[in-house]
Structures are given as C-alpha cells and as structure tokens.
Motif scaffolding. Structure first.
Motif, mmCIF file in Angstrom:
data_model
loop_
_atom_site.group_PDB
_atom_site.id
_atom_site.type_symbol
_atom_site.label_atom_id
_atom_site.label_comp_id
_atom_site.label_asym_id
_atom_site.label_seq_id
_atom_site.Cartn_x
_atom_site.Cartn_y
_atom_site.Cartn_z
ATOM 1 N N VAL A 94 0.871 -1.312 -0.057
ATOM 2 C CA VAL A 94 0.012 0.061 -0.029
ATOM 3 C C VAL A 94 0.822 1.086 -0.058
ATOM 4 C CG1 VAL A 94 -1.674 1.164 1.157
ATOM 5 C CG2 VAL A 94 -1.700 -1.435 1.355
ATOM 6 N N ILE A 95 0.812 2.268 -1.184
ATOM 7 C CA ILE A 95 1.697 3.017 -1.326
ATOM 8 C C ILE A 95 0.918 4.389 -1.038
ATOM 9 C CG2 ILE A 95 3.281 4.136 -2.889
ATOM 10 C CD1 ILE A 95 3.992 1.511 -3.911
ATOM 11 N N CYS A 96 1.458 5.340 -0.379
ATOM 12 C CA CYS A 96 0.547 6.578 -0.124
ATOM 13 C C CYS A 96 1.544 7.699 -0.311
ATOM 14 C CB CYS A 96 0.201 6.712 1.350
ATOM 15 S SG CYS A 96 -0.586 8.083 1.628
ATOM 16 N N THR A 101 7.298 12.042 -6.706
ATOM 17 C CA THR A 101 8.596 11.935 -6.932
ATOM 18 C C THR A 101 8.892 10.187 -7.297
ATOM 19 O OG1 THR A 101 11.123 12.209 -6.010
ATOM 20 C CG2 THR A 101 9.041 11.274 -4.476
ATOM 21 N N GLY A 102 9.772 9.698 -7.825
ATOM 22 C CA GLY A 102 10.277 8.336 -7.867
ATOM 23 C C GLY A 102 9.378 8.024 -8.971
ATOM 24 N N SER A 103 8.761 6.681 -8.902
ATOM 25 C CA SER A 103 8.227 6.106 -10.084
ATOM 26 C C SER A 103 7.080 7.194 -10.651
ATOM 27 C CB SER A 103 7.740 4.650 -9.643
ATOM 28 O OG SER A 103 6.731 4.703 -8.719
ATOM 29 N N HIS A 131 6.837 -9.239 -10.588
ATOM 30 C CA HIS A 131 7.541 -7.901 -10.556
ATOM 31 C C HIS A 131 6.655 -6.754 -9.809
ATOM 32 C CE1 HIS A 131 11.226 -9.265 -12.213
ATOM 33 N NE2 HIS A 131 10.367 -9.904 -13.273
ATOM 34 N N ASP A 132 5.760 -7.134 -8.914
ATOM 35 C CA ASP A 132 5.041 -6.205 -8.215
ATOM 36 C C ASP A 132 4.188 -5.425 -9.138
ATOM 37 O OD1 ASP A 132 6.573 -7.583 -6.390
ATOM 38 O OD2 ASP A 132 7.614 -5.728 -5.701
ATOM 39 N N PRO A 133 3.342 -5.898 -9.922
ATOM 40 C CA PRO A 133 2.490 -5.067 -10.775
ATOM 41 C C PRO A 133 1.399 -3.950 -9.827
ATOM 42 C CG PRO A 133 1.630 -7.102 -10.813
ATOM 43 C CD PRO A 133 2.895 -7.384 -10.117
ATOM 44 N N ASP A 178 6.540 10.219 0.988
ATOM 45 C CA ASP A 178 5.839 9.031 0.563
ATOM 46 C C ASP A 178 6.224 7.570 1.378
ATOM 47 O OD1 ASP A 178 8.020 7.957 -0.826
ATOM 48 O OD2 ASP A 178 7.194 8.772 -2.725
ATOM 49 N N PHE A 179 5.251 6.527 1.207
ATOM 50 C CA PHE A 179 5.480 5.448 2.271
ATOM 51 C C PHE A 179 4.982 4.313 1.488
ATOM 52 C CE2 PHE A 179 1.659 5.146 4.642
ATOM 53 C CZ PHE A 179 1.425 6.538 4.473
ATOM 54 N N LYS A 180 5.398 2.973 1.991
ATOM 55 C CA LYS A 180 4.826 1.667 1.594
ATOM 56 C C LYS A 180 4.344 1.002 2.905
ATOM 57 C CE LYS A 180 7.039 -1.632 1.243
ATOM 58 N NZ LYS A 180 7.087 -2.933 2.204
ATOM 59 N N PHE A 218 20.785 5.435 -1.490
ATOM 60 C CA PHE A 218 21.202 3.971 -2.002
ATOM 61 C C PHE A 218 20.814 3.780 -3.355
ATOM 62 C CE2 PHE A 218 20.808 -0.516 -2.569
ATOM 63 C CZ PHE A 218 22.124 -1.011 -2.292
ATOM 64 N N ARG A 219 19.526 3.901 -3.728
ATOM 65 C CA ARG A 219 19.126 3.798 -5.244
ATOM 66 C C ARG A 219 19.851 4.836 -6.134
ATOM 67 N NH1 ARG A 219 13.865 5.044 -2.517
ATOM 68 N NH2 ARG A 219 12.708 3.050 -2.121
ATOM 69 N N LYS A 220 20.415 6.029 -5.732
ATOM 70 C CA LYS A 220 21.035 6.695 -6.708
ATOM 71 C C LYS A 220 22.599 6.588 -6.658
ATOM 72 C CE LYS A 220 19.220 10.674 -4.832
ATOM 73 N NZ LYS A 220 18.938 12.038 -4.341
HETATM 74 P P1 TYD Z 1 8.089 4.523 -5.784
HETATM 75 O O1 TYD Z 1 8.445 6.067 -6.122
HETATM 76 O O2 TYD Z 1 7.100 3.730 -6.375
HETATM 77 O O3 TYD Z 1 9.600 3.721 -5.719
HETATM 78 P P2 TYD Z 1 10.620 3.801 -6.756
HETATM 79 O O4 TYD Z 1 11.152 5.321 -7.075
HETATM 80 O O5 TYD Z 1 11.686 3.238 -5.738
HETATM 81 O O6 TYD Z 1 10.419 2.964 -7.859
HETATM 82 O O7 TYD Z 1 7.808 4.312 -4.361
HETATM 83 C C1 TYD Z 1 7.127 5.123 -3.277
HETATM 84 C C2 TYD Z 1 7.497 4.825 -1.925
HETATM 85 O O8 TYD Z 1 7.177 3.442 -1.633
HETATM 86 C C3 TYD Z 1 8.861 4.950 -1.487
HETATM 87 O O9 TYD Z 1 8.806 5.531 -0.341
HETATM 88 C C4 TYD Z 1 9.440 3.635 -1.391
HETATM 89 C C5 TYD Z 1 8.485 2.760 -1.082
HETATM 90 N N1 TYD Z 1 8.276 1.587 -1.745
HETATM 91 C C6 TYD Z 1 8.742 0.219 -1.107
HETATM 92 O O10 TYD Z 1 9.237 0.315 0.001
HETATM 93 N N2 TYD Z 1 8.813 -0.937 -1.659
HETATM 94 C C7 TYD Z 1 8.376 -0.974 -3.060
HETATM 95 O O11 TYD Z 1 8.491 -2.265 -3.682
HETATM 96 C C8 TYD Z 1 7.921 0.017 -3.635
HETATM 97 C C9 TYD Z 1 7.368 0.164 -5.206
HETATM 98 C C10 TYD Z 1 7.967 1.260 -3.019
#
Ligand code: TYD
Length: 250
Positions: A94-96, A101-103, A131-133, A178-180, A218-220
């Motif tokens: 659950v992403i809020c 930003t990000g994806s 792959h987590d669709p 944001d958070f998951k 770390f991602r960067k």
């Molecule tokens: P998102 O922007 O979709 O991730 P990315 O840029 O890495 O593709 O992520 C949104 C938020 O949710 C971010 O704080 C990271 C978290 N997240 C996870 O913890 N695990 C996951 O598998 C995903 C997709 C996101």
C-alpha cells in the motif's frame, strides 16, 4: 530478554522472521543489514542499518498505537529485533504519496515535487515473479487478495497513518514524502498494520534543504545512506530511548 528459538519461519530481502518458543501467536522480526533496490538489481550489506531501521520502525509503530492504529509491534527485544504479533499477511504494498517523485514521475506527467492533495494511494501486488504490478480494486477482488470492504478499511487506516506520521515527523524537521506499508490479519482475524516503516520504505526529506534521509541515497548509488538513517534515529527517538538502546554504541 525473550529467547529467540533459532527456528527461521521466513526470510525476506531485509528481515528474518523467527518462531517464539511456546508462543504461536508471536514472532521475532530481525532487521538485517542487507539493502536492495531497483527490483533486486542493487544489493549491499551496510553495518548498523538493520538496528537503525528497527529502532525507527518501533518508534513510528508506538506513535501510531498511541493514535489508535493497531500494529503488529509488541516491543523491541534487541536494537535490531522486534517482538511482534504473528500475522497472516496480505500480499499488497500500500503506497501513499504526499509529493510526486520516484516512479510517479517516471510513469505519469506529474510535475517534480508536485504536492498531492489529497494524497495519491496505490496498491502493488507483492509478487516477485510478476515484478510487483500495480493493481486496482477489481483485480484485487477478482484475485481474492482482499475483499472490497477490507480494501476500503485499508484505505481509511492508511489515511490516518499518513496524517499521524506526517505530523509527528514534520515536528522533527522531516517531510513524509511517501511510504509503503503492508497489512495482515492477527489470530482473531483483525486487520493490523505489519512489516516496517523505516527509511527503507518511506521517503523522508529534510524540511529545510529537501535532502533525502532515506533509501533514495542508495538507489542513486551515493554514499552516506547509513549516516542518514542514523540521523533519523537521532531526530525521532527521545534522549531516554537513545540511552536505553545505547544508540551511539550500535
Ligand atoms: P516509488 O516511487 O514507487 O518507488 P521507486 O522510485 O523506488 O520505484 O515508491 C514510493 C514509496 O514506496 C517509496 O517511499 C518507497 C516505497 N516502496 C517500497 O518500500 N517498496 C516497494 O516495492 C515500492 C514500489 C515502493
């Protein structure tokens, strides 16, 4: 101290789950120093990361419990080990999001750092093979991952979590971008927040500089991710909590 029976129930990308002797409704979650990103494409082991994440998660779960959100968390037994209620997990991420930003920027025409009011909520299927669709309500109910009623409840609780944590963190100088989160059912069938809420699973920005204090470092491929997590520990824990867990000696 609770004795860990060395019976591993489950091992994930950054945490291990152990059985607790004689208590089937509880588990010990051990936060490891492993870190992964880019769908497993980047991996490392960073000393102290596990403990910092466990300390931060424990603190945020305590804050949520104080505001009436039911969580899996019972207590920390070591800086990197959490005694928790055993849950039957729902395979949903659950992403809020409060800021784009990000994806969200890679996939949709949002402006960089666009404020999202109301927050954007999204469900991904926690499934490595696929792959987590991203899912929608009708796919979730058709796959019997959750009922519509459960999904509505998850949305409602996630909004509360976002409000409570955004307020708590901004008072410490951090923006919850944001958070998951993940949910499960306890032994009585109650919907409960599980897993972790840490800089591995949230984006936290310095309210002044907008610098990252989260896994984006770390991602960067940049240095300093553990130092950033250490700073979050220092911002969110009280002095008593830092003394109790001897944070500077971890
Ligand atoms: P998102 O922007 O979709 O991730 P990315 O840029 O890495 O593709 O992520 C949104 C938020 O949710 C971010 O704080 C990271 C978290 N997240 C996870 O913890 N695990 C996951 O598998 C995903 C997709 C996101």
């Amino acid at each position: 101290m609770t004795e860990i029976k060395k019976e591993l129930l489950y091992t994930g990308k950054a945490k291990d789950v152990y059985k607790v002797d004689g208590e089937d409704d509880k588990v010990i979650i051990k936060f490891r120093d492993d870190i992964t990103a880019l769908d497993g494409g980047r991996k490392d082991t960073l000393s102290k990361k596990g403990a910092y994440n466990a300390l931060i998660s424990a603190k945020l779960f305590e804050v949520l419990e104080e505001h009436g959100v039911a969580t899996q968390y019972i207590k920390l037994v070591e800086p990197d080990q959490m005694l928790s209620k055993s849950l039957d997990m729902i395979p949903l991420e659950v992403i809020c999001r409060n800021i784009a930003t990000g994806s969200l920027l890679r996939k949709y025409p949002f402006h960089k750092n666009q404020k999202l009011e109301p927050p954007v909520m999204q469900f991904d299927y926690k499934n490595d093979v696929y792959h987590d669709p991203m899912l929608n309500d009708s796919i979730i109910t058709a796959l019997e991952i959750a009922t519509q009623e459960q999904l509505d409840k998850i949305r409602e609780i996630t909004h509360v979590i976002n409000k409570v944590l955004s307020k708590f963190l901004i008072d410490k100088g951090l923006i919850l971008v944001d958070f998951k989160i993940e949910f499960g059912f306890d032994k009585d069938g109650k919907l409960v927040l599980g897993d972790e809420i840490s800089p591995d699973t949230t984006r936290l920005w310095d309210a002044e500089t907008l610098d990252n204090f989260d896994k984006d470092i770390f991602r960067k491929g940049e240095e300093g991710v553990v130092d950033a997590y250490h700073k979050v520990v220092n911002l969110v824990l009280t002095d008593e909590e830092k003394d109790k867990w001897n944070v500077e000696k971890i």
